[in-house]
Write an enzyme that holds these catalytic residues in place. Structure first.
Site, mmCIF file in Angstrom:
data_model
loop_
_atom_site.group_PDB
_atom_site.id
_atom_site.type_symbol
_atom_site.label_atom_id
_atom_site.label_comp_id
_atom_site.label_asym_id
_atom_site.label_seq_id
_atom_site.Cartn_x
_atom_site.Cartn_y
_atom_site.Cartn_z
ATOM 1 N N ILE A 3 30.876 -23.964 10.064
ATOM 2 C CA ILE A 3 31.148 -23.739 11.490
ATOM 3 C C ILE A 3 29.853 -23.473 12.247
ATOM 4 C CG2 ILE A 3 32.369 -22.245 13.132
ATOM 5 C CD1 ILE A 3 34.612 -21.986 11.066
ATOM 6 N N HIS A 10 32.107 -56.849 4.573
ATOM 7 C CA HIS A 10 30.686 -56.857 4.950
ATOM 8 C C HIS A 10 30.551 -57.243 6.408
ATOM 9 C CE1 HIS A 10 26.389 -57.442 4.682
ATOM 10 N NE2 HIS A 10 26.550 -58.599 5.315
#
Ligand code: FAD
Ligand code: AMP
Length: 476
Positions: free
Chosen positions: A193, A452
């Site tokens: 956090i 790809h």
């Protein structure tokens, strides 16, 4: 006192509680879900920490601040010159708030359409599966249930030496609400956090110093990945000081003076705002009447078994209030499992395949064991790595830093862990989670065709590299 009867009463409507309630209702049970969330402005919304002050608002600000930062730092490389980029923080905050409002209202609608009775109020478990609900107006009534699910979540830990004042020394919720970018920002705790919030304000222009007591950066992350990430964060300008233990913080009119110890020396830091992110504690305040009989462990978590059963039959507990990583999706899976068990179905959570994501830039994501954990288990293993610098899509995105690392058992080839630091790591990790859920081997990933050019090819190549057959990298 009137008493309503339900098959299931869920206490807490965060990402652990509301899915438990919805799934139980889907399975034909009568369900009530009690929640007492109240925002700083007094408004009441469902969704708990995650939707109101956690996952969702933090990701909204991370996205906005990253776009702003990239406009300033990356556009030129694409041949786009932008003059006069300026920040409208008010609009940024309003966008975030709009997302929170939409999603929290959505939970209300979901509960309603599933047939769950949503009740605003504070729940307290009495004996014999009864839950007392204290409403806003001082009213109180009792719900009687066959089964009770406790999903009361967690709250930020406050350091007695640096108490929150809601103005200059704030918790993670306060750090999502700044109306101005602080010039100098201190963050105590360089955990998940702290890094995310430090990144938000750093990208918007704050000078950020993170003070972390431990000498090791992100000890739960694979060491190679953590090392790579630390290098990148420091290069971005985040001043991460390890081995820096905060001993006190004092707010005055013009800022906060933070005292800390590092390398045996006493030091001071002057900042405008200080965010304290030193972890979270389970919430059981006013939850358990003495006759409830539910055991807590020495850290205050409700004690549960693998199936989230507490010490009292037909009383269950899920999410942040029980052991395990404090992650929304972990709580959701536990909530759904418990609903299914209550309805008489077989269900379990695979605690070995919980994905973790840190939404910094680059993102960090992982599932399964780190190399150190595999080594400590004495397993014979192989490692395949692949750098994003050799991935075409990452290059096109102008985000070619970082790597993918796959760890597999040497003889049986089973994937034991997959670790990523790089672009969209939090999305990419899903493939590895699915692979581990199905006990896939490195060869299974090798034989899976990947489009790809995509970032997923880096996972493919890391799997290939584990057997020294990567195509786009040297196989050392
Ligand atoms: P909570 O979400 O805390 O919900 C508990 C609910 O129960 C609350 O509404 C509370 O008011 C209510 N309640 C408590 N006691 C009572 C009672 N006695 N009666 C009635 N109601 C009660 N996790 C992720 O997976 N991904 C992230 O990206 C992520 N980012 C985060 C960012 C921040 C800044 C923070 C603070 C947390 C983040 N988390 C993230 C963690 C995530 O928010 C928690 O793991 C998740 O909210 C826990 O869910 P829960 O349902 O157990 O508890
Ligand atoms: P997390 O548990 O991921 O939220 O991270 C909290 C971090 O705060 C941990 O890495 C702790 O080591 C760190 N921390 C706790 N107390 C202090 C302190 N007094 N000074 C600096 N860092 C601290």
């Amino acid at each position: 006192m009137s008493e309503q009867q339900f098959d299931v009463v869920v206490v807490g409507a965060g990402p652990a509680g509301y899915p438990a309630a919805i799934r139980a209702a889907q399975l034909g049970l009568s369900v009530a879900c009690v929640d007492d969330w109240q925002n700083a402005d007094g408004s009441r919304q469902l969704g708990g920490t995650c939707l109101n002050v956690g996952c969702i608002p933090s990701k909204a600000l991370l996205e906005s601040s990253e776009l702003y930062h990239r406009t300033e730092t990356e556009f030129a490389a694409h041949g786009i010159s932008v003059d006069g980029v300026s920040l409208d923080l008010d609009a940024m905050q309003k966008r975030k708030q709009g997302i929170v409002k939409q999603l929290t209202s959505g939970i209300e609608a979901l509960l309603k359409s599933a047939g769950v009775t949503a009740i605003r109020g504070h729940g307290r478990l009495l004996g014999e599966h009864k839950v007392e609900v204290a409403g806003d107006n001082g009213s109180s009534h009792v719900l009687a249930a066959e089964n009770v699910v406790l999903a009361t979540g967690s709250t930020p830990i406050e350091l007695p030496t640096a108490p929150f004042d809601g103005e200059r020394i704030v918790d993670s919720a306060g750090a999502l609400e700044f109306s101005e970018v602080p010039a100098r920002l201190g963050v105590i705790g360089a955990g998940v956090i702290g890094l995310e919030l430090g990144s938000v304000w750093g990208r918007l222009g704050a000078e950020v110093v993170l003070l972390e007591a431990l000498d090791t950066f992100l000890p739960m992350v694979d060491e190679q990945v953590a090392r790579d990430a630390l290098k990148q964060f420091r290069r971005q300008g985040l001043d991460i000081r390890l081995g820096a233990s905060v001993t006190g913080a004092r707010a005055s009119g013009d800022g906060v003076t933070v005292s800390y110890e590092a390398g045996g020396k006493k030091k001071r830091l002057q900042v405008d705002k200080l965010i304290v992110c030193v972890g979270r504690r389970p919430v059981t305040d006013g939850l358990l009447a003495p006759e409830a009989g539910v055991d807590l462990d020495d850290k205050g978590f409700i004690t549960v078994d693998e199936s989230c059963r507490t010490s009292v039959p037909k009383v269950w507990a899920v999410g942040d209030v029980v052991r395990g990583p404090m992650l929304a999706h972990k709580g959701t899976e536990e909530g759904v499992m418990v609903a299914e068990l209550i309805a008489g179905h077989a269900a379990e959570v695979n605690y070995g395949a919980i994905p973790s994501v840190i939404y910094t830039a680059p993102e960090i994501a992982w599932v399964g064991q780190t190399e150190a954990e595999v080594k400590a288990d004495g397993r014979d293993y192989k490692v395949g790595t692949f750098p994003f610098s050799a991935n075409g899509r990452a290059k096109a995105l102008q985000q070619a830093a970082g790597l993918v690392k796959l760890i597999a058992e040497r003889e049986y080839d089973e994937i034991l862990g997959l670790h990523i630091v790089g672009p969209m790591a939090g999305e990419l990790i899903a493939e590895a989670v699915l692979a581990m859920e199905f006990s896939a081997s490195a060869e299974d990933l090798q034989r899976t065709m990947h489009a790809h050019p995509t970032l997923t090819e880096a996972l493919h190549e890391a799997a290939l590299s584990a057997d020294k057959r990567a195509i786009h990298a040297l196989n050392r």
